[in-house]
Design a protein around this motif. Structure first.
Motif, PDB file in Angstrom:
ATOM      1  N   ALA A   1     -85.228 -25.477  63.559  1.00  6.99           N
ATOM      2  CA  ALA A   1     -84.989 -26.514  62.550  1.00  6.99           C
ATOM      3  C   ALA A   1     -86.169 -27.479  62.496  1.00  6.99           C
ATOM      4  O   ALA A   1     -86.784 -27.792  63.516  1.00  6.99           O
ATOM      5  CB  ALA A   1     -83.705 -27.268  62.871  1.00  6.99           C
TER       6      ALA A   1
ATOM      7  N   ASN B   1     -89.166 -32.938  57.535  1.00  3.07           N
ATOM      8  CA  ASN B   1     -89.154 -32.001  56.415  1.00  3.07           C
ATOM      9  C   ASN B   1     -89.735 -32.685  55.178  1.00  3.07           C
ATOM     10  O   ASN B   1     -89.080 -33.516  54.537  1.00  3.07           O
ATOM     11  CB  ASN B   1     -87.718 -31.538  56.156  1.00  3.07           C
TER      12      ASN B   1
ATOM     13  N   GLY C   1     -81.193 -38.053  65.645  1.00  5.21           N
ATOM     14  CA  GLY C   1     -81.734 -36.766  65.240  1.00  5.21           C
ATOM     15  C   GLY C   1     -82.280 -36.731  63.838  1.00  5.21           C
ATOM     16  O   GLY C   1     -82.607 -35.662  63.319  1.00  5.21           O
ATOM     17  N   SER C   2     -82.406 -37.896  63.199  1.00  5.86           N
ATOM     18  CA  SER C   2     -82.887 -37.923  61.810  1.00  5.86           C
ATOM     19  C   SER C   2     -84.405 -37.843  61.721  1.00  5.86           C
ATOM     20  O   SER C   2     -84.946 -37.638  60.635  1.00  5.86           O
ATOM     21  CB  SER C   2     -82.391 -39.199  61.109  1.00  5.86           C
TER      22      SER C   2
ATOM     23  N   ASP D   1     -82.782 -39.113  57.231  1.00  4.52           N
ATOM     24  CA  ASP D   1     -81.582 -38.327  57.463  1.00  4.52           C
ATOM     25  C   ASP D   1     -81.967 -36.857  57.538  1.00  4.52           C
ATOM     26  O   ASP D   1     -82.556 -36.305  56.594  1.00  4.52           O
ATOM     27  CB  ASP D   1     -80.553 -38.544  56.345  1.00  4.52           C
ATOM     28  N   ARG D   2     -81.680 -36.237  58.676  1.00  2.33           N
ATOM     29  CA  ARG D   2     -81.966 -34.821  58.908  1.00  2.33           C
ATOM     30  C   ARG D   2     -83.422 -34.467  58.615  1.00  2.33           C
ATOM     31  O   ARG D   2     -83.724 -33.449  58.021  1.00  2.33           O
ATOM     32  CB  ARG D   2     -81.025 -33.951  58.072  1.00  2.33           C
ATOM     33  N   GLY D   3     -84.323 -35.323  59.055  1.00  2.00           N
ATOM     34  CA  GLY D   3     -85.747 -35.059  58.934  1.00  2.00           C
ATOM     35  C   GLY D   3     -86.346 -35.374  57.579  1.00  2.00           C
ATOM     36  O   GLY D   3     -87.546 -35.140  57.367  1.00  2.00           O
ATOM     37  N   ARG D   4     -85.567 -35.890  56.658  1.00  2.00           N
ATOM     38  CA  ARG D   4     -86.069 -36.197  55.319  1.00  2.00           C
ATOM     39  C   ARG D   4     -86.044 -37.700  55.073  1.00  2.00           C
ATOM     40  O   ARG D   4     -85.264 -38.435  55.679  1.00  2.00           O
ATOM     41  CB  ARG D   4     -85.227 -35.508  54.250  1.00  2.00           C
TER      42      ARG D   4
END
Length: 747
Positions: free
Chosen positions: A502, A506, A525-526, A697-700
């Motif tokens: 993952a 991103n 983890g964001s 949020d979630r790498g974005r």
């Protein structure tokens, strides 16, 4: 300082100039720049007590920065012949320096350039008389390292051999002493042979007196040479030990942070320490066997002279011992490998226990740790037994051969004398017995040396698993050193942690100007901390563009980058020492005024002044004598003392009590004045005054805007804010819709 006057070339005192030490450093930097090496004066750490850096200190600094440097003292007649050479740093008596850019031996002059002047300023011609008034005779030669540096070369047997062979002078002296001692060792058996054949048989007192005098003289020289060889060997092994230790520690420091995060600290230490077994082998058994080989070279021909039959018997028996060792090398080596792994595992348990002793005591985990230690110890004991039993076979099988060399050969020799099968006299037989033992010992030691290679090879392999990891040496010593202002730009940055599928980041894109206070928020983890890791250069395997003041971060010298940042983490480590030493860590030249100013900015001044010793209060290992909040404020003071243009605070106030947090937050605006600040915090109340807040949020990137705007348009931010402020907005403020999902920080 005394320098060369631009008008007539005479030494002349100058005013309004930097300190001599600064001029000397600037001269060194200018000479390195000629070879394409960009150095930063802030990276230099002088030796205690030096008013101005010595050539030796500068050489160490340059070597660490990826250059090849040499300091030397030369005469004028050699200096003036260095025409058309790269810039040479000349050391002056007042602690300053100048750059010699050319020389003319025919005219007897050299051309010097002031390192503080621009490169467009013409150099000044100086003759011998004028230069000798200010020059110490010391020079510094610099060049760029073009091949693979010794610091980055693989740690293997060839690397260690190269370390030993660098001591050519000491090795030569030891070889000469060993050869001389070997020659002297021939005489005692010869003397014994003469005593038996002439003195005893002929009852000659005069011959006995003469032989006694010779024995005394030879004994004196043998004692003297033996002492000298031991002294030379001691110096050699000490120098090799020092060089290996320095290189290993430098290599360890050059490993990236990611490696230490993946590996257990106890295993890393255990593997690195395994190299010292190799060191002991090279400076112990290998060195002694090497010295004994001189005895073999000198005495073996003499044995053949006394009796070729007995000499061949001695060599054959020693060869069989060597064959036995070779046969058992594989099985013994496999057992030794298991033993080393068992010892590494036990060392890891020991380190983990000591490092986590507070948790162990708090949770009463002594019993479980004892059980784990007992299990590891049992594994080590069993592995040692297996190694000992396997090694016992070649030792036992070789004992009859060793007995034959020491006892059997003399019996065979006696048989040959009695049967007149060989022309060996009684004196020659005794002499052969004395010399045979000296020859057999190096041969058997050489054979047993192969046995030690098993453990050495295994130890070297374990050390190589750590020390041969890719290092940051190139990034730490090369690259641009721009003036940092603090403008950040992320353009389509993607990053994946090793071993993960993952994306941690991103297509992250945002841009902030210099002097911006940026907050980073988002669920666990964001990708908040990942952004700060990339900024610090911890990971450089991202794709896209991460620019600092318009320069790609990967093009910037890593040491320069990290020295330009101030970083405060959630869990900061303080070194064992005084509060002042911890605040000035890495900046030993700063004054107490700088320390007080930094402590005041971090809100640490008030609790430091309440301590009995103030800034000289000793911090124990693990910071056990101060609270978590106090440790955090000292870490903030350590970060701001160097006045960085960009600061990163990653959950820096999470360990503070409400009063301390309020104190630090009140100072954040003052701390952030004139610098860029990136603040990661799960407490949104500490970020409301940020110029911009980046929601992840979630790498974005979800949104980036000031606090008020995010409350209106960003659902994630508004939900997090309302969760943390229900107690203040539950009655009169806006509330979350009934069907709104709860987004917890720890999800």
């Amino acid at each position: 300082m005394a320098s060369v006057d631009n008008a007539n070339g005479t030494p002349n005192p100058q005013t309004n100039r930097p300190a001599p030490s600064i001029i000397r450093l600037q001269a060194t930097i200018a000479a390195a720049r000629f070879h394409g090496l960009e150095l930063d004066m802030r990276d230099f750490a002088g030796e205690p007590g030096e008013s101005s850096p010595s050539p030796a200190t500068l050489v160490r600094w340059l070597t660490d920065q990826g250059a090849v440097a040499k300091g030397m003292n030369i005469k004028w007649r050699y200096l003036v012949k260095m025409s058309n050479s790269p810039p040479i740093v000349l050391m002056f008596r007042d602690g300053s320096a100048a750059l010699m850019v050319n020389a003319d031996a025919a005219r007897g002059i050299v051309w010097l350039r002031d390192p503080m002047a621009g490169e467009g300023v013409a150099p000044v011609p100086v003759d011998e008389m004028r230069l000798n008034q200010v020059w110490t005779g010391d020079i510094l030669l610099i060049k760029r390292r073009k091949d693979q540096s010794e610091a980055d070369a693989p740690i293997n047997a060839a690397w260690l051999a190269k370390m030993v062979l660098r001591e050519k002078k000491s090795l030569r002296d030891i070889a000469i002493a060993s050869m001389t001692l070997s020659i002297l060792q021939i005489f005692p058996p010869l003397i014994v042979m003469q005593v038996i054949d002439r003195v005893v048989n002929n009852r000659s007192m005069a011959t006995l007196v003469s032989i006694t005098a010779i024995v005394l003289v030879l004994s004196f020289y043998e004692v003297l040479l033996s002492y000298g060889r031991r002294e030379l060997t001691l110096v050699l092994t000490t120098r090799i030990d020092t060089r290996i230790s320095l290189h290993l520690f430098n290599r360890l420091l050059a490993l990236p942070l990611e490696f230490f995060e993946r590996e257990q600290a106890g295993n890393v230490i255990g593997r690195v320490m395994a190299i010292y077994k190799v060191r002991d082998f090279m400076t112990g058994r290998l060195m002694s066997t090497f010295l004994d080989m001189f005895t073999l070279v000198v005495i073996l021909p003499f044995l053949f002279y006394l009796s070729s039959t007995l000499a061949w018997m001695t060599i054959a028996a020693s060869g069989l011992i060597g064959l036995l060792v070779v046969v058992f090398m594989g099985p013994v080596g496999r057992q030794i490998g298991k033993l080393i792994k068992a010892e590494m595992k036990r060392a890891g348990v020991m380190y983990e226990t000591v490092a986590g002793i507070r948790t162990i005591k708090t949770l009463a985990l002594e019993t479980s740790r004892k059980e784990e230690w007992d299990e590891c110890t049992a594994g080590v004991v069993q592995a040692k037994l297996d190694v000992g039993r396997m090694s016992n076979w070649p030792t036992s099988l070789s004992m009859p051969l060793e007995m034959f060399i020491n006892r059997g050969v003399i019996l065979v020799g006696a048989y040959l004398v009695l049967t007149d099968a060989a022309s060996v006299g009684a004196g020659a037989l005794v002499a052969f017995m004395m010399l045979g033992g000296r020859v057999a010992s190096p041969l058997t030691n050489l054979a047993k040396l192969l046995d030690d290679l098993n453990e050495v090879t295994a130890s070297l392999g374990e050390a190589g698993t750590v020390l041969n990891q890719p290092t940051e040496t190139k990034a730490l010593t090369t690259g641009m050193r721009p003036r940092i202002k603090g403008a950040l730009s992320f353009i389509d940055v993607n990053f994946v942690y090793p071993g993960s599928t993952a994306k941690a980041l991103n297509d992250v894109s945002f841009e902030i100007p210099a002097g911006t206070m940026l907050g980073l928020v988002g669920r666990s983890g964001s990708g908040k901390s990942t952004i700060t890791r990339l900024l610090q250069g911890v990971s450089r395997t991202y794709t896209g563009y991460l620019k600092l003041d318009g320069v790609d971060l990967r093009e910037i010298n890593l040491t320069h980058l990290r020295r330009s940042f101030g970083v405060v983490l959630q869990d900061n480590f303080l070194f064992r020492g005084t509060i002042r030493d911890n605040i000035t860590a890495g900046r030993p030249g700063l004054t107490i005024d700088d320390v007080v100013r930094a402590a005041r900015l971090a809100g640490a001044e008030e609790f430091i002044e309440r301590m009995p010793a103030g800034y000289d209060t000793w911090i124990e290992e693990g910071s056990t004598n101060i609270s978590g909040g106090q440790r955090q404020r000292l870490a903030i003071a350590r970060a701001v003392i160097c006045d960085p243009k960009l600061m990163i605070l990653d959950e820096a106030t999470s360990a503070l009590d409400p009063e301390s947090e309020a104190l630090v937050n009140a100072n954040l605006e003052r701390i952030g004045k004139g610098r860029t600040m990136v603040i990661v915090s799960h407490r949104l109340s500490s970020l409301v005054n940020c110029d911009m807040i980046l929601v992840m949020d979630r790498g974005r990137v979800v949104d980036i805007a000031p606090h008020e705007i995010l409350l209106e348009r960003c659902t994630i931010y508004r939900t997090l804010w309302m969760q943390q402020n229900r107690h203040t907005e539950g009655r009169s403020g806006p509330s979350a819709p009934a069907d709104a999902p709860l987004i917890a920080e720890g999800e």
